[in-house]
Design a protein around this motif. Structure first.
Motif, PDB file in Angstrom:
ATOM      1  N   GLU A  44      52.813  45.742  39.786  1.00 18.16           N
ATOM      2  CA  GLU A  44      52.231  44.686  38.962  1.00 18.16           C
ATOM      3  C   GLU A  44      53.233  44.121  37.961  1.00 18.16           C
ATOM      4  O   GLU A  44      52.865  43.603  36.929  1.00 18.16           O
ATOM      5  CB  GLU A  44      50.966  45.162  38.252  1.00 18.16           C
ATOM      6  N   CYS A  45      54.517  44.258  38.257  1.00 20.72           N
ATOM      7  CA  CYS A  45      55.618  43.754  37.409  1.00 20.72           C
ATOM      8  C   CYS A  45      55.618  44.393  36.021  1.00 20.72           C
ATOM      9  O   CYS A  45      56.086  43.797  35.050  1.00 20.72           O
ATOM     10  CB  CYS A  45      55.594  42.235  37.308  1.00 20.72           C
ATOM     11  N   LYS A  46      55.114  45.614  35.943  1.00 21.28           N
ATOM     12  CA  LYS A  46      55.141  46.324  34.665  1.00 21.28           C
ATOM     13  C   LYS A  46      56.584  46.477  34.199  1.00 21.28           C
ATOM     14  O   LYS A  46      57.456  46.862  34.954  1.00 21.28           O
ATOM     15  CB  LYS A  46      54.474  47.682  34.807  1.00 21.28           C
ATOM     16  N   GLY A  47      56.837  46.109  32.966  1.00 18.65           N
ATOM     17  CA  GLY A  47      58.180  46.157  32.409  1.00 18.65           C
ATOM     18  C   GLY A  47      58.978  44.904  32.692  1.00 18.65           C
ATOM     19  O   GLY A  47      60.062  44.723  32.156  1.00 18.65           O
ATOM     20  N   GLU A  48      58.455  44.027  33.539  1.00 25.36           N
ATOM     21  CA  GLU A  48      59.130  42.775  33.894  1.00 25.36           C
ATOM     22  C   GLU A  48      58.452  41.576  33.240  1.00 25.36           C
ATOM     23  O   GLU A  48      59.102  40.619  32.862  1.00 25.36           O
ATOM     24  CB  GLU A  48      59.101  42.557  35.410  1.00 25.36           C
ATOM     25  N   SER A  49      57.116  41.625  33.182  1.00 25.19           N
ATOM     26  CA  SER A  49      56.347  40.463  32.762  1.00 25.19           C
ATOM     27  C   SER A  49      54.988  40.918  32.251  1.00 25.19           C
ATOM     28  O   SER A  49      54.553  42.032  32.540  1.00 25.19           O
ATOM     29  CB  SER A  49      56.172  39.524  33.959  1.00 25.19           C
ATOM     30  N   ASP A  50      54.296  40.034  31.509  1.00 20.92           N
ATOM     31  CA  ASP A  50      52.957  40.353  31.031  1.00 20.92           C
ATOM     32  C   ASP A  50      51.926  40.378  32.150  1.00 20.92           C
ATOM     33  O   ASP A  50      50.876  40.974  32.017  1.00 20.92           O
ATOM     34  CB  ASP A  50      52.512  39.343  29.975  1.00 20.92           C
ATOM     35  N   LEU A  51      52.202  39.682  33.235  1.00 16.29           N
ATOM     36  CA  LEU A  51      51.330  39.703  34.391  1.00 16.29           C
ATOM     37  C   LEU A  51      52.185  39.601  35.642  1.00 16.29           C
ATOM     38  O   LEU A  51      53.361  39.269  35.562  1.00 16.29           O
ATOM     39  CB  LEU A  51      50.296  38.579  34.338  1.00 16.29           C
ATOM     40  N   PRO A  52      51.627  39.930  36.795  1.00 11.38           N
ATOM     41  CA  PRO A  52      52.425  39.886  38.011  1.00 11.38           C
ATOM     42  C   PRO A  52      53.052  38.506  38.232  1.00 11.38           C
ATOM     43  O   PRO A  52      52.376  37.478  38.138  1.00 11.38           O
ATOM     44  CB  PRO A  52      51.404  40.215  39.113  1.00 11.38           C
ATOM     45  N   LEU A  53      54.338  38.502  38.518  1.00 13.53           N
ATOM     46  CA  LEU A  53      55.064  37.243  38.700  1.00 13.53           C
ATOM     47  C   LEU A  53      54.525  36.461  39.893  1.00 13.53           C
ATOM     48  O   LEU A  53      54.519  35.225  39.874  1.00 13.53           O
ATOM     49  CB  LEU A  53      56.554  37.521  38.859  1.00 13.53           C
ATOM     50  N   CYS A  54      54.056  37.149  40.906  1.00 14.12           N
ATOM     51  CA  CYS A  54      53.481  36.464  42.063  1.00 14.12           C
ATOM     52  C   CYS A  54      52.227  35.689  41.666  1.00 14.12           C
ATOM     53  O   CYS A  54      52.024  34.552  42.093  1.00 14.12           O
ATOM     54  CB  CYS A  54      53.168  37.451  43.183  1.00 14.12           C
ATOM     55  N   ALA A  55      51.392  36.300  40.823  1.00 12.29           N
ATOM     56  CA  ALA A  55      50.168  35.635  40.370  1.00 12.29           C
ATOM     57  C   ALA A  55      50.503  34.441  39.484  1.00 12.29           C
ATOM     58  O   ALA A  55      49.831  33.412  39.538  1.00 12.29           O
ATOM     59  CB  ALA A  55      49.279  36.617  39.627  1.00 12.29           C
ATOM     60  N   GLU A  56      51.519  34.573  38.684  1.00 12.76           N
ATOM     61  CA  GLU A  56      51.967  33.473  37.830  1.00 12.76           C
ATOM     62  C   GLU A  56      52.406  32.283  38.679  1.00 12.76           C
ATOM     63  O   GLU A  56      52.156  31.130  38.334  1.00 12.76           O
ATOM     64  CB  GLU A  56      53.121  33.956  36.956  1.00 12.76           C
ATOM     65  N   ALA A  57      53.032  32.548  39.809  1.00 10.42           N
ATOM     66  CA  ALA A  57      53.541  31.482  40.678  1.00 10.42           C
ATOM     67  C   ALA A  57      52.472  30.913  41.614  1.00 10.42           C
ATOM     68  O   ALA A  57      52.611  29.778  42.068  1.00 10.42           O
ATOM     69  CB  ALA A  57      54.705  32.020  41.519  1.00 10.42           C
ATOM     70  N   CYS A  58      51.444  31.664  41.889  1.00 10.58           N
ATOM     71  CA  CYS A  58      50.436  31.259  42.873  1.00 10.58           C
ATOM     72  C   CYS A  58      49.712  29.981  42.445  1.00 10.58           C
ATOM     73  O   CYS A  58      49.159  29.914  41.351  1.00 10.58           O
ATOM     74  CB  CYS A  58      49.417  32.377  43.068  1.00 10.58           C
ATOM     75  N   PRO A  59      49.677  28.972  43.328  1.00  6.00           N
ATOM     76  CA  PRO A  59      49.000  27.724  42.995  1.00  6.00           C
ATOM     77  C   PRO A  59      47.480  27.755  43.215  1.00  6.00           C
ATOM     78  O   PRO A  59      46.790  26.815  42.870  1.00  6.00           O
ATOM     79  CB  PRO A  59      49.651  26.717  43.952  1.00  6.00           C
ATOM     80  N   THR A  60      46.972  28.859  43.775  1.00  5.39           N
ATOM     81  CA  THR A  60      45.558  28.937  44.141  1.00  5.39           C
ATOM     82  C   THR A  60      44.818  29.903  43.226  1.00  5.39           C
ATOM     83  O   THR A  60      45.132  31.089  43.198  1.00  5.39           O
ATOM     84  CB  THR A  60      45.423  29.416  45.602  1.00  5.39           C
ATOM     85  N   LEU A  61      43.836  29.422  42.495  1.00 10.30           N
ATOM     86  CA  LEU A  61      43.034  30.280  41.634  1.00 10.30           C
ATOM     87  C   LEU A  61      42.329  31.327  42.479  1.00 10.30           C
ATOM     88  O   LEU A  61      41.637  30.997  43.443  1.00 10.30           O
ATOM     89  CB  LEU A  61      42.000  29.471  40.862  1.00 10.30           C
ATOM     90  N   GLY A  62      42.555  32.580  42.175  1.00 11.43           N
ATOM     91  CA  GLY A  62      41.938  33.667  42.928  1.00 11.43           C
ATOM     92  C   GLY A  62      42.692  34.059  44.175  1.00 11.43           C
ATOM     93  O   GLY A  62      42.252  34.942  44.896  1.00 11.43           O
ATOM     94  N   GLY A  63      43.841  33.440  44.439  1.00 14.26           N
ATOM     95  CA  GLY A  63      44.634  33.794  45.616  1.00 14.26           C
ATOM     96  C   GLY A  63      45.279  35.158  45.485  1.00 14.26           C
ATOM     97  O   GLY A  63      45.513  35.841  46.470  1.00 14.26           O
ATOM     98  N   ILE A  64      45.544  35.543  44.233  1.00 13.56           N
ATOM     99  CA  ILE A  64      46.139  36.853  43.952  1.00 13.56           C
ATOM    100  C   ILE A  64      45.343  37.488  42.819  1.00 13.56           C
ATOM    101  O   ILE A  64      45.107  36.872  41.790  1.00 13.56           O
ATOM    102  CB  ILE A  64      47.621  36.722  43.553  1.00 13.56           C
TER     103      ILE A  64
END
Length: 83
Positions: A44-64
């Motif tokens: 979940e990108c712990k130590g990298e970001s406040d939230l998963p970087l994949c979810a941050e990039a995802c253009p679809t609400l609820g896709g991740i």
């Protein structure tokens, strides 16, 4: 752990963002589904970001979705803004 849901549009925006290379494209999905897949290497990108970087990039609400949302996302089918 991060999960890719049925709302995924297979746009491949998430995979390059993963620092653990834990996102597999639909052609490598171990279940044979036509959907991207997250391996157990995901943290979940712990130590990298406040939230998963994949979810941050995802253009679809609820896709991740993920199990410990910190700012925004979807948990148990509900939109989470802050925790």
């Amino acid at each position: 752990m991060v999960q890719i849901t049925e709302f995924c549009i297979n746009c491949n925006t998430c995979a390059p963002e993963c620092p653990k290379d834990a996102i597999l494209s639909e052609d490598k999905n171990p279940n044979g589904e036509n959907q991207f897949w997250v391996t157990s290497d995901c943290n979940e990108c712990k130590g990298e970001s406040d939230l998963p970087l994949c979810a941050e990039a995802c253009p679809t609400l609820g896709g991740i979705v993920w199990s410990t949302p910190k700012k925004k996302g979807v948990k148990d089918g509900e939109i989470v803004i802050e925790k």
